[in-house]
Write an enzyme that holds these catalytic residues in place. Structure first.
Site, mmCIF file in Angstrom:
data_model
loop_
_atom_site.group_PDB
_atom_site.id
_atom_site.type_symbol
_atom_site.label_atom_id
_atom_site.label_comp_id
_atom_site.label_asym_id
_atom_site.label_seq_id
_atom_site.Cartn_x
_atom_site.Cartn_y
_atom_site.Cartn_z
ATOM 1 N N HIS A 278 0.828 -1.203 0.000
ATOM 2 C CA HIS A 278 0.000 0.000 0.000
ATOM 3 C C HIS A 278 0.864 1.255 0.000
ATOM 4 O O HIS A 278 2.037 1.229 0.368
ATOM 5 C CB HIS A 278 -0.919 0.025 1.232
ATOM 6 C CG HIS A 278 -0.186 0.190 2.537
ATOM 7 N ND1 HIS A 278 0.585 -0.817 3.094
ATOM 8 C CD2 HIS A 278 -0.091 1.250 3.383
ATOM 9 C CE1 HIS A 278 1.105 -0.398 4.231
ATOM 10 N NE2 HIS A 278 0.720 0.858 4.435
ATOM 11 N N ASP B 232 0.264 5.075 1.849
ATOM 12 C CA ASP B 232 -0.538 5.489 2.992
ATOM 13 C C ASP B 232 -1.700 6.391 2.599
ATOM 14 O O ASP B 232 -1.546 7.333 1.814
ATOM 15 C CB ASP B 232 0.343 6.216 4.015
ATOM 16 C CG ASP B 232 1.313 5.278 4.712
ATOM 17 O OD1 ASP B 232 0.949 4.120 4.965
ATOM 18 O OD2 ASP B 232 2.450 5.717 4.996
ATOM 19 N N HIS C 243 4.792 0.299 0.274
ATOM 20 C CA HIS C 243 5.540 -0.436 1.287
ATOM 21 C C HIS C 243 4.688 -1.548 1.898
ATOM 22 O O HIS C 243 3.463 -1.579 1.763
ATOM 23 C CB HIS C 243 6.079 0.500 2.372
ATOM 24 C CG HIS C 243 5.035 1.295 3.094
ATOM 25 N ND1 HIS C 243 4.405 2.393 2.545
ATOM 26 C CD2 HIS C 243 4.490 1.162 4.329
ATOM 27 C CE1 HIS C 243 3.546 2.905 3.402
ATOM 28 N NE2 HIS C 243 3.576 2.163 4.499
ATOM 29 N N ARG D 158 5.636 7.741 13.368
ATOM 30 C CA ARG D 158 5.649 8.189 11.978
ATOM 31 C C ARG D 158 5.166 9.629 11.853
ATOM 32 O O ARG D 158 4.090 9.979 12.331
ATOM 33 C CB ARG D 158 4.761 7.293 11.112
ATOM 34 C CG ARG D 158 4.932 7.568 9.621
ATOM 35 C CD ARG D 158 3.987 6.708 8.796
ATOM 36 N NE ARG D 158 2.655 7.280 8.748
ATOM 37 C CZ ARG D 158 1.555 6.595 8.430
ATOM 38 N NH1 ARG D 158 1.648 5.301 8.186
ATOM 39 N NH2 ARG D 158 0.378 7.186 8.381
#
Length: 319
Positions: free
Chosen positions: A134, A136, A295, A310
Site C-alpha cells: 500500500h 498510505d 511499502h 511516523r
C-alpha cells in the site's frame, strides 16, 4: 538465500556507493550515501537528523536524494519525538492521521505501537494491518506526500519493511497494458479497511467523515514528473471509468476483465526486482515518498512489542 534476496536486503548486502553530495561549508562532515539496490533505496550516514533540521543546505541535499532514491534510511538516530517531528517538518507541512492516535509529546507523530498499550504497557490486540502492499491513506483527496518513520523499540528479529518502486513498476508494464490504463481513474476507500470492524452506524458515520476519492491510475509525480502506477491492494477498490464495448459480448464479460486488470496492476508492487528490504534496529529512521513507492510491513514477530513513530507529510490534491 537467493542472490536476489541478498541484494534486496540493505542491511546485509553492501552495494557500490554513490558519490556523496558535499556542501562547501561542511566538507569535513559530508554525508555518506550507500545504495541499497539498483531499483530503490539509499542509506545515509555521518548525519544527525536533529542537527540537519537546523541546516537548510543539508535539508536540500537530503530532499534531492529522497526524490532520486525514493526511500532513505538513517541508522543510530537517538532523537526525541519532537526532534523527529522537527526534522520531518523541514520537508513540508505535517498532518495527523485521520483515524489513529498521535503522540502526547509530538502531536503530528502517529503512534504505530503493536502488541502493547502505549499508556498501560499491556498487550493489546492489533486493530489494523500493514502487511499488505500500500501507499498510505490514498483514500484522501490529497494523499500524504511522504513519511518519516523511526523505530523506538522492536523485536530482535523480524518486523522488516519492504518498499517497492512504482515508477519502475509502470515503466516495465507491457505496452498494451500501458495503452489500456492510459486515462483510467480508480476509487480509493478506507471503509473496507479501517472501518470494517466498526458497528454499522459508526462505520457509516466514519465513512461520511472520511469519504473515498478517485485518483489517476497513472499518476504524474508533482516534482519529478515521473509516471507512477498508482493503485494498491489496501485501498483501491475499482476503476471508475473502465469500459470496453468492443470485446464484450454480455454484461458478465465486463466485471471479470476489470477485476483481472486491477489485480494484475496491484500485484506489480510484489515483484522483487522493484524492491528494497530494511532490517530495523532501534533508532533507525526510514523516509519515503508516498507517491513514488509502496511499502509492506512484514508481520512475522508474533507477540513481541514494537513501537514506531511516523511523521506524515501533507500532500496536494491528485484529481
Amino acid at each position: 538465500m537467493t542472490a536476489a534476496t541478498t541484494a534486496q536486503n540493505c542491511a546485509t548486502q553492501a552495494s557500490p556507493t554513490a558519490p556523496a553530495i558535499i556542501r562547501t561549508s561542511v566538507r569535513q562532515h559530508s554525508i555518506k550515501v550507500e545504495l541499497c539496490t539498483p531499483a530503490i533505496g539509499a542509506e545515509l550516514s555521518n548525519i544527525s537528523l536533529a542537527d540537519a533540521a537546523q541546516d537548510p543546505d543539508l535539508i536540500a541535499e537530503i530532499r534531492a536524494l529522497w526524490l532520486k532514491h525514493k526511500v532513505l534510511f538513517f541508522r543510530d538516530q537517538d532523537i526525541t519525538p519532537l526532534e523527529q517531528q522537527a526534522f520531518a517538518a523541514q520537508f513540508g507541512e505535517l498532518e495527523a492521521h485521520p483515524l489513529a492516535p498521535s503522540h502526547p509529546d509530538a502531536n503530528k507523530l502517529l503512534m504505530l505501537y503493536r502488541n502493547l498499550d502505549p499508556n498501560k504497557q499491556n498487550f493489546v490486540e492489533k486493530i489494523s494491518r500493514e502487511n499488505i502492499w500500500h501507499s498510505d491513506v490514498t483514500y484522501k483527496k490529497a494523499p500524504p506526500r511522504g513519511a518519516v518513520l523511526r523505530r523506538e523499540m522492536g523485536p530482535e528479529n523480524g518486523g522488516d519493511t519492504i518498499w517497492s518502486n512504482m515508477v519502475m513498476a509502470y515503466e516495465r508494464l507491457p505496452e498494451a497494458v500501458k495503452q489500456r490504463i492510459d486515462g483510467l481513474y480508480a476509487k480509493h476507500s478506507a471503509e473496507h479497511v479501517f472501518l470494517a470492524q466498526y458497528p454499522k452506524d459508526e462505520r457509516h458515520a466514519a465513512a461520511a467523515k472520511n469519504p473515498g476519492n478517485e485518483h489517476p491510475v497513472v499518476l504524474i509525480h508533482p516534482e519529478t514528473q515521473e509516471k507512477v502506477l498508482f493503485v494498491n491492494s489496501a485501498f483501491t477498490t475499482h476503476f471508475v471509468n473502465y469500459f470496453n464495448f468492443t470485446d464484450i459480448r454480455y454484461g458478465q464479460d465486463f466485471m471479470p476483465e476489470s477485476h483481472h486488470l486491477m489485480y494484475y496492476l496491484c500485484s506489480q508492487a510484489a515483484i522483487p526486482e522493484y524492491q528494497v528490504r530494511l532490517k530495523w534496529r532501534d533508532n533507525t529512521v526510514a523516509m519515503w515518498d508516498n507517491l513514488l513507492c509502496q511499502h509492506y510491513a512484514v508481520a512475522d514477530y508474533g507477540n513481541a512489542p514494537r513501537k514506531m513513530l511516523r511523521a506524515t507529510l501533507t500532500g496536494t490534491s491528485l484529481s
